[in-house]
Design a protein around this motif. Structure first.
Motif, PDB file in Angstrom:
ATOM      1  N   CYS A  36       0.818  -1.218   0.000  1.00 19.84           N
ATOM      2  CA  CYS A  36       0.000   0.000   0.000  1.00 19.84           C
ATOM      3  C   CYS A  36       0.850   1.267   0.000  1.00 19.84           C
ATOM      4  O   CYS A  36       0.457   2.270  -0.592  1.00 19.84           O
ATOM      5  CB  CYS A  36      -0.942  -0.008   1.206  1.00 19.84           C
ATOM      6  SG  CYS A  36      -2.209  -1.293   1.095  1.00 19.84           S
ATOM      7  N   ASP A  37       2.020   1.234   0.644  1.00 20.01           N
ATOM      8  CA  ASP A  37       2.864   2.428   0.668  1.00 20.01           C
ATOM      9  C   ASP A  37       3.649   2.630  -0.632  1.00 20.01           C
ATOM     10  O   ASP A  37       4.414   3.576  -0.758  1.00 20.01           O
ATOM     11  CB  ASP A  37       3.805   2.422   1.872  1.00 20.01           C
ATOM     12  CG  ASP A  37       4.799   1.271   1.873  1.00 20.01           C
ATOM     13  OD1 ASP A  37       4.670   0.349   1.040  1.00 20.01           O
ATOM     14  OD2 ASP A  37       5.706   1.279   2.722  1.00 20.01           O
ATOM     15  N   PRO A  67       0.498   9.216  -3.821  1.00 18.68           N
ATOM     16  CA  PRO A  67      -0.692   9.974  -3.425  1.00 18.68           C
ATOM     17  C   PRO A  67      -1.217  10.770  -4.609  1.00 18.68           C
ATOM     18  O   PRO A  67      -0.521  10.892  -5.623  1.00 18.68           O
ATOM     19  CB  PRO A  67      -0.172  10.897  -2.317  1.00 18.68           C
ATOM     20  CG  PRO A  67       1.279  11.022  -2.580  1.00 18.68           C
ATOM     21  CD  PRO A  67       1.720   9.741  -3.233  1.00 18.68           C
ATOM     22  N   TYR A 123      -5.897   3.519  -4.657  1.00 20.35           N
ATOM     23  CA  TYR A 123      -5.251   4.333  -3.631  1.00 20.35           C
ATOM     24  C   TYR A 123      -6.204   4.616  -2.470  1.00 20.35           C
ATOM     25  O   TYR A 123      -5.815   4.523  -1.306  1.00 20.35           O
ATOM     26  CB  TYR A 123      -4.751   5.650  -4.236  1.00 20.35           C
ATOM     27  CG  TYR A 123      -4.064   6.538  -3.227  1.00 20.35           C
ATOM     28  CD1 TYR A 123      -2.745   6.284  -2.860  1.00 20.35           C
ATOM     29  CD2 TYR A 123      -4.725   7.609  -2.644  1.00 20.35           C
ATOM     30  CE1 TYR A 123      -2.111   7.091  -1.916  1.00 20.35           C
ATOM     31  CE2 TYR A 123      -4.100   8.415  -1.709  1.00 20.35           C
ATOM     32  CZ  TYR A 123      -2.791   8.153  -1.348  1.00 20.35           C
ATOM     33  OH  TYR A 123      -2.169   8.942  -0.420  1.00 20.35           O
ATOM     34  N   ARG A 165      -5.331   3.358   1.291  1.00 15.21           N
ATOM     35  CA  ARG A 165      -5.113   4.308   2.399  1.00 15.21           C
ATOM     36  C   ARG A 165      -5.753   3.846   3.692  1.00 15.21           C
ATOM     37  O   ARG A 165      -5.324   4.223   4.777  1.00 15.21           O
ATOM     38  CB  ARG A 165      -5.692   5.676   2.031  1.00 15.21           C
ATOM     39  CG  ARG A 165      -4.683   6.567   1.412  1.00 15.21           C
ATOM     40  CD  ARG A 165      -5.146   7.975   1.269  1.00 15.21           C
ATOM     41  NE  ARG A 165      -5.946   8.454   2.390  1.00 15.21           N
ATOM     42  CZ  ARG A 165      -6.788   9.476   2.324  1.00 15.21           C
ATOM     43  NH1 ARG A 165      -6.961  10.096   1.187  1.00 15.21           N
ATOM     44  NH2 ARG A 165      -7.471   9.867   3.360  1.00 15.21           N
ATOM     45  N   ARG A 166      -6.805   3.034   3.593  1.00  9.85           N
ATOM     46  CA  ARG A 166      -7.509   2.542   4.789  1.00  9.85           C
ATOM     47  C   ARG A 166      -6.793   1.351   5.420  1.00  9.85           C
ATOM     48  O   ARG A 166      -7.210   0.870   6.463  1.00  9.85           O
ATOM     49  CB  ARG A 166      -8.934   2.132   4.424  1.00  9.85           C
ATOM     50  CG  ARG A 166      -9.767   3.291   3.941  1.00  9.85           C
ATOM     51  CD  ARG A 166     -11.203   2.852   3.708  1.00  9.85           C
ATOM     52  NE  ARG A 166     -11.773   3.708   2.689  1.00  9.85           N
ATOM     53  CZ  ARG A 166     -12.481   3.297   1.666  1.00  9.85           C
ATOM     54  NH1 ARG A 166     -12.746   2.018   1.507  1.00  9.85           N
ATOM     55  NH2 ARG A 166     -12.947   4.143   0.788  1.00  9.85           N
TER      56      ARG A 166
END
Length: 182
Positions: free
Chosen positions: A30-31, A35, A89, A93-94
């Motif tokens: 996820c990272d 963004p 994304y 983020r969750r």
């Protein structure tokens, strides 16, 4: 449709776009997703994924760490991938930064692609490597230079790019498709 089908579909589209190795795609954390961009320049609005972003990550098969790939190839008509990347994304983020984006094993991904191929009545099942080959071939046909395709696919040699781009096969298969198939 199932959650597994949705995850596999999103992974397949992203896979075709950035022609990641199956292990790279399924280990994407996820990272590793960029963004939302804050610029107004059209080029800079594209999102990116970073394979192997830290020194602690496993090394890629070839290339260096911190291999970043912009998503969506404008000349190839894939600007729409930014919409998919935005949704991925938002979901990512969750979750925890080290969680895998898709949470699929290679066996699950392959089985879902095979099932979807059968449901769509494709004569040949879609496989992860077919997506990698298809993305590279499509971009070559759309006018991207082989060195750019090689960098995007993280291939070191032009021989690898030629093996993955499969332009002759691309044109032979495309010639058999109707307008509706395209």
């Amino acid at each position: 449709r199932t959650r597994l089908a949705s995850l596999a579909a999103a992974a397949a589209l992203l896979h075709f776009d950035n022609y990641a190795r199956p292990s790279e795609l399924l280990s994407l954390r996820c990272d590793c997703l960029s963004p939302p961009p804050t610029y107004t320049n059209a080029f800079e609005k594209r999102r990116a994924v970073t394979f192997f972003p830290s020194l602690q990550a496993d090394r890629p098969k070839v290339g260096d760490q911190d291999d970043t790939v912009l998503l969506g190839q404008p000349k190839a008509g894939r600007e729409w991938i930014s919409v998919l990347a935005r949704q991925i994304y938002i979901v990512a983020r969750r979750r925890q930064p080290a969680d895998h984006v898709f949470g699929l094993t290679l066996a699950q991904f392959e089985a879902q692609l095979k099932l979807e191929s059968k449901l769509a009545k494709f004569t040949m099942p879609i496989t992860p490597h077919l997506l990698r080959h298809g993305g590279a071939s499509h971009d070559c046909v759309c006018g991207y230079r082989e060195d750019a395709v090689g960098k995007r696919g993280r291939w070191r040699s032009q021989a690898s790019v030629a093996r993955y781009s499969k332009l002759g096969r691309y044109w032979r298969v495309r010639a058999t498709l109707s307008k509706a198939d395209l």
